[in-house]
Structures are given as C-alpha cells and as structure tokens.
Design a protein around this motif. Structure first.
Motif, PDB file in Angstrom:
ATOM      1  N   TYR A  55       0.812  -1.139   0.052  1.00  0.00           N
ATOM      2  CA  TYR A  55       0.018   0.060   0.033  1.00  0.00           C
ATOM      3  C   TYR A  55       0.891   1.171  -0.072  1.00  0.00           C
ATOM      4  O   TYR A  55       0.523   2.297  -0.649  1.00  0.00           O
ATOM      5  CB  TYR A  55      -0.880  -0.039   1.103  1.00  0.00           C
ATOM      6  CG  TYR A  55      -0.308   0.743   2.463  1.00  0.00           C
ATOM      7  CD1 TYR A  55       0.376  -0.219   3.373  1.00  0.00           C
ATOM      8  CD2 TYR A  55      -0.508   1.920   2.947  1.00  0.00           C
ATOM      9  CE1 TYR A  55       1.105   0.337   4.348  1.00  0.00           C
ATOM     10  CE2 TYR A  55      -0.078   2.529   3.915  1.00  0.00           C
ATOM     11  CZ  TYR A  55       0.769   1.792   4.594  1.00  0.00           C
ATOM     12  OH  TYR A  55       1.531   2.286   5.774  1.00  0.00           O
ATOM     13  N   ARG A  56       2.020   1.050   0.656  1.00  0.00           N
ATOM     14  CA  ARG A  56       2.825   2.557   0.799  1.00  0.00           C
ATOM     15  C   ARG A  56       3.320   2.865  -0.338  1.00  0.00           C
ATOM     16  O   ARG A  56       3.943   4.103  -0.456  1.00  0.00           O
ATOM     17  CB  ARG A  56       3.923   2.230   1.804  1.00  0.00           C
ATOM     18  CG  ARG A  56       5.009   1.342   1.504  1.00  0.00           C
ATOM     19  CD  ARG A  56       6.025   0.850   2.622  1.00  0.00           C
ATOM     20  NE  ARG A  56       5.338  -0.165   3.397  1.00  0.00           N
ATOM     21  CZ  ARG A  56       5.023  -0.033   4.827  1.00  0.00           C
ATOM     22  NH1 ARG A  56       5.165   1.164   5.366  1.00  0.00           N
ATOM     23  NH2 ARG A  56       4.594  -0.857   5.450  1.00  0.00           N
ATOM     24  N   TYR A  81      -6.330  -1.986   1.632  1.00  0.00           N
ATOM     25  CA  TYR A  81      -5.785  -0.642   1.366  1.00  0.00           C
ATOM     26  C   TYR A  81      -6.620   0.498   2.092  1.00  0.00           C
ATOM     27  O   TYR A  81      -6.242   1.259   2.810  1.00  0.00           O
ATOM     28  CB  TYR A  81      -5.824  -0.316  -0.113  1.00  0.00           C
ATOM     29  CG  TYR A  81      -5.151   0.982  -0.310  1.00  0.00           C
ATOM     30  CD1 TYR A  81      -3.957   1.190  -0.734  1.00  0.00           C
ATOM     31  CD2 TYR A  81      -6.024   2.206  -0.427  1.00  0.00           C
ATOM     32  CE1 TYR A  81      -3.424   2.498  -1.031  1.00  0.00           C
ATOM     33  CE2 TYR A  81      -5.488   3.458  -0.903  1.00  0.00           C
ATOM     34  CZ  TYR A  81      -4.254   3.371  -0.882  1.00  0.00           C
ATOM     35  OH  TYR A  81      -3.574   4.950  -1.455  1.00  0.00           O
ATOM     36  N   THR A 109      -5.218   2.909   5.222  1.00  0.00           N
ATOM     37  CA  THR A 109      -5.033   4.342   4.896  1.00  0.00           C
ATOM     38  C   THR A 109      -6.231   5.093   5.714  1.00  0.00           C
ATOM     39  O   THR A 109      -5.987   6.333   5.448  1.00  0.00           O
ATOM     40  CB  THR A 109      -4.899   4.644   3.423  1.00  0.00           C
ATOM     41  OG1 THR A 109      -6.003   4.089   2.853  1.00  0.00           O
ATOM     42  CG2 THR A 109      -3.725   3.825   2.767  1.00  0.00           C
TER      43      THR A 109
END
Ligand code: NDP
Length: 448
Positions: free
Chosen positions: A156-157, A184, A188
C-alpha cells in the motif's frame, strides 16, 4: 544477435550482464532492441541521452516478504514484487500476477512490455507490473483473503492514483482486487477508488473492464483481417487458456461470426468441433472455479485431451491467451502448415522468438501482445478516468471507446511498419511506435 544494430548490441550485452538468470526479461528486451536500429539513425539524440540504457533499467524494484496463515494455522511465506519500470507517460500501471512461477525475471519482462503497450494506448499511463509466487489454486476464500491482506499491508505504501495503480493478471481477478482494495482502505482510512483497477461494479469498477482484454485482442485481429480484405466470418479459431482473457476472446469471436473450437488450461485441451459452449465455460471457470476437463462431462461430443497441444488442431485464427512462450517454433510451423492466417496474442509474450520468425516469414497476420492485448490496460485507464470524474459510463459507450482505441493502435502499428520499410510487420510497428513516444518524453524530462 545478428539482427541487432551494432550500436545497440552492446546495450543488450549489458542487460544480460546486469540481470543474470532473468531469461524472460532478456527475451522481452531483445525483441524491442532488435527493432530500434533504424530509429536511432533517425534520432541520434536517443543515443546521446542513453535512452535505451535507461529504459532497460527499472526506476524502482520492490521485493518483500508476505507471511500469512493457512486454514490449519500453519505459517506460510511467499515473496511479493512490484517493479515500477517507467513513469514518463503517467503513473505506473500494470497488473499483479499470482502464480507459483513468478520471480523477478517474469515481473520485469511483464513490466518492460507494459511500458510500450501503455504508450500504444495513447493514454497517460506509465509501465509497471507486480505479483507473487503465491498459488491461489486449491486455496480457500479465507486463505486467499489472508494472503491478499498481507500482500497489501506492504504494497500500500507504494501505491496512489498519481503514483502506481495495479490491476489483475493471471491468478488475480475481481475477488483478489476486492480483498486488496479492502485492506488498502482499512490501512489508509481513505476510500480511493483510483488506486486499483478491475474493481467490482458497485464500488468503483468500470463496465467492460472484465471483457476488455479479450474483446480488444479480437478487435485487433479483426482490423488485421480487414486490412487484408478479410473478416472473422466462418473462421475456425483456437483460443488457449480458459481464464479471463480467453473467455472474452471466445465471446467476441463468436459475436463477429467466427467459430471457436478449442480452449485449454494447464492440464489439457477441450476440442468441440461444433463450437465451444461459452455459457458452460463461464459457469465452470468464473462461478465454480473448476477445471476445463469438466466440460467434456457435460458435452459428450466434445473431446478432452489431457496434456494435449492445442496448436496441433487445424485453424485459421489462433489467439494464445494463457501464458508466456506457449507457442514455440514447431507449434508456429504446424499452425502455418494447417492454414492459419492470423495470430493475435491475448497473452503476454506467448510466442517464442523462433515462433515469431516463422509467422513473420510466412507473412501471416501476426499481432504481438503489446499491441493486441492493450485493450485491458486501456480500459483500466478508462476506469481511472471514471473514478477521477466520480462518474460511471454505460457498457455501449465504454465498449465503443475500447474499439476506437484498438482501431487506433492497429493503424499506428500498421503505418509505423510501412514508414520503416517493413509493411505488415506489426512487431516492428508496435515496438517502434510504443518506444518513440516514451523516448521523447524521457528526453523532455531531462536526466532523471
Ligand atoms: P487467468 O488467471 O484468468 O487465466 C489464465 C489461464 O491460462 C488459465 O486457463 C490457466 O490455466 C492458463 N495458464 C496459466 N499459466 C499457464 C501455464 N504455465 N501453462 C498453461 N496454461 C497456463 O489469467 P488472464 O486470463 O488474466 O491472463 C492470461 C494471459 O493474458 C496472461 O499472459 C496475462 O499476462 C495476459 N494479459 C491479461 C490481461 C488482463 O486484463 N487480465 C491484460 C493483458 C494481458 P490453469 O488454471 O490451469 O493455470
């Protein structure tokens, strides 16, 4: 290496040296570099700025551990990859593949191809690809979910609608995209549909995305046939695989008047002379996740050939839609001998260099994957457009856009091949046309 321009040969040797053991990546690079001799004569600035050397080196390569627990509580460890290859034309865009054969060389070959494919679509997307050596076959839904969650916990990063936007590929369909999107969102705390494509229709997906690669490849073959004043009407066709790309290739072939008589999976081939029953294939593969051999239990007049070679069956149109290097030189010679007049690649790099040589020498219509299967990523880009505009388009409108994109890609490849003195050579046309747009953007962006 005889065909590679002397100025470029050293660059290819350097790729071999810097990327040992990555044979699929070497093969994909060679296919492009073999076409670029006349391009650097016209554009010496590409040599001065070392565009070819830079394009062969990914901008970023991410490799990570993916630990997860199976249903028995046993810890399993897989390896995850994302290769962010080139962002000259837009955010990295390309699918995720979950298959036991995945290693860095496969991801890099796919990512490299993706740069030129995405350029050919005419849409603002860069090239990337990813995946894992995880095998979803035989896993329960819960196991697939836990794997996808762990995979996304690292990936995800690196993602974002302006940075990197993955989609599906072999082993990654709507189910897997759903689990990854959910994770995700959870990590986030942001509902960002633009971060993945291939989403479900009720949560940001686009109509036609599921059909896009197969429909697009069939449109491409249709254009090649039209250029020779021919059509799909009454043509006997073969489509390898029985996954997403294969299913919608068969559907569009039937809509355009052709008859598809065989498809396959990694265990065998189904041959049904009177024409494949697509509703049954969809039920077996999309709904019940069964093997293609089960088709013969329903249709007694169909033949299942365990470990068979689909390319031995006579046809006029062949559309490889399973995996890389599934047509070798011998298969290509058999196809040509049996009267095949057109090959359109739904899969990525399904034909070996020996096979490509046979098709080009026989002067049949041969549409390489980076042009013929670009409809999938093009429709992913259309999904991104709809997400950015918080809009959703009708099936008819989206399919018309897909068809227009495929007609354009065909025209550009066709005209580029003529311009460079190789009429009818779509390999040369696709590689040069895809390359020049990326190269010009790289020149414009300076040394980065
Ligand atoms: P799926 O996972 O939906 O289906 C893959 C099919 O190919 C299955 O029938 C599978 O059989 C077969 N297959 C996979 N690996 C092998 C192998 N090593 N040997 C023989 N058969 C094999 O994948 P897709 O349909 O999405 O992808 C197919 C091809 O199309 C790939 O090359 C992919 O990169 C390419 N592609 C896909 C796009 C997309 O939008 N999905 C876009 C552009 C290209 P089994 O079940 O036995 O493994």
């Amino acid at each position: 290496m005889a065909k590679v321009d002397v100025k470029i040969e050293g660059m290819y040797q350097e790729v071999l040296k810097r990327n040992p053991g990555e044979t699929e990546f070497h093969q994909a690079v060679l296919e492009v570099l073999e076409c670029l001799g006349p391009v650097v004569v016209k554009h010496p600035e590409y040599l001065e700025r070392k565009i070819i050397e830079r394009i062969c080196e990914p901008e970023r390569q991410i490799i990570f551990r993916v630990p997860w627990q199976d249903d028995k509580g046993i810890v399993q460890i897989n390896r995850g990859f994302r290769v962010e290859f080139n962002s000259s034309l837009g955010p990295y865009k390309g699918g995720l593949r979950f298959h036991p054969s995945v290693y860095l060389g496969i991801v890099k070959f796919l990512g490299f191809e993706q740069i030129f494919k995405n350029s050919l679509t005419g849409l603002p997307i860069g090239g990337g690809k990813g995946g894992s050596d995880f095998d979803p076959k035989g896993k329960t839904d819960d196991e697939v979910m836990r794997f996808c969650q762990s995979f996304m916990t690292e990936l995800y990063r690196h993602l974002g609608e302006h940075t990197d936007v993955p989609a599906g590929d072999i082993g990654v369909g709507g189910r897997e995209i759903g689990y990854m999107f959910g994770q995700y969102k959870r990590i986030t705390n942001r509902y960002e549909p633009g971060v993945l494509t291939g989403k479900g229709l009720t949560w940001g997906g686009s109509l036609v995305r599921t059909e896009a690669t197969g429909y697009g490849a069939t449109y491409f073959v249709n254009e090649m046939l039209k250029a020779r004043k021919d059509s799909f009407e009454d043509k006997t066709c073969l489509v390898s695989g029985s996954g997403n790309v294969a299913i919608y290739t068969i559907e569009k072939i039937h809509q355009l008047g052709g008859k598809c008589v065989a498809c396959s999976d990694s265990n065998g081939v189904i041959y049904h002379e009177k024409g494949l029953d697509l509703d049954l294939i969809k039920q077996l593969k999309e709904v019940e996740r069964r093997r293609i051999s089960d088709y013969a239990a329903v249709h007694k007049d169909a033949k299942y050939i365990a470990n068979g070679n689909i390319w031995d069956i006579p046809c006029q149109v062949a559309m490889p839609s399973a995996t890389q290097n599934e047509i070798n030189g011998k298969d290509a010679a058999t196809l040509v001998k049996n009267g095949c007049i057109a090959v359109g690649e739904g899969a990525n790099m399904p034909t070996t260099p020996e096979g490509i040589k046979v098709f080009l020498e026989a002067k049949i219509c041969y549409g390489p994957g980076k042009a013929a299967n670009a409809g999938g990523v093009a429709t992913s880009a259309l999904e991104m457009q709809q997400n950015a505009g918080r809009d959703s388009w009708s099936f008819e409108y989206t399919e018309k856009k897909l068809e227009d994109i495929m007609v354009n890609i065909h025209r550009n490849c066709f005209e580029t091949a003529e311009e460079y003195g190789a009429p009818g050579n779509y390999v040369l046309g696709a590689n040069i046309c895809g390359f020049i747009k990326v190269a010009n953007a790289m020149v414009a962006h300076g040394l980065i």
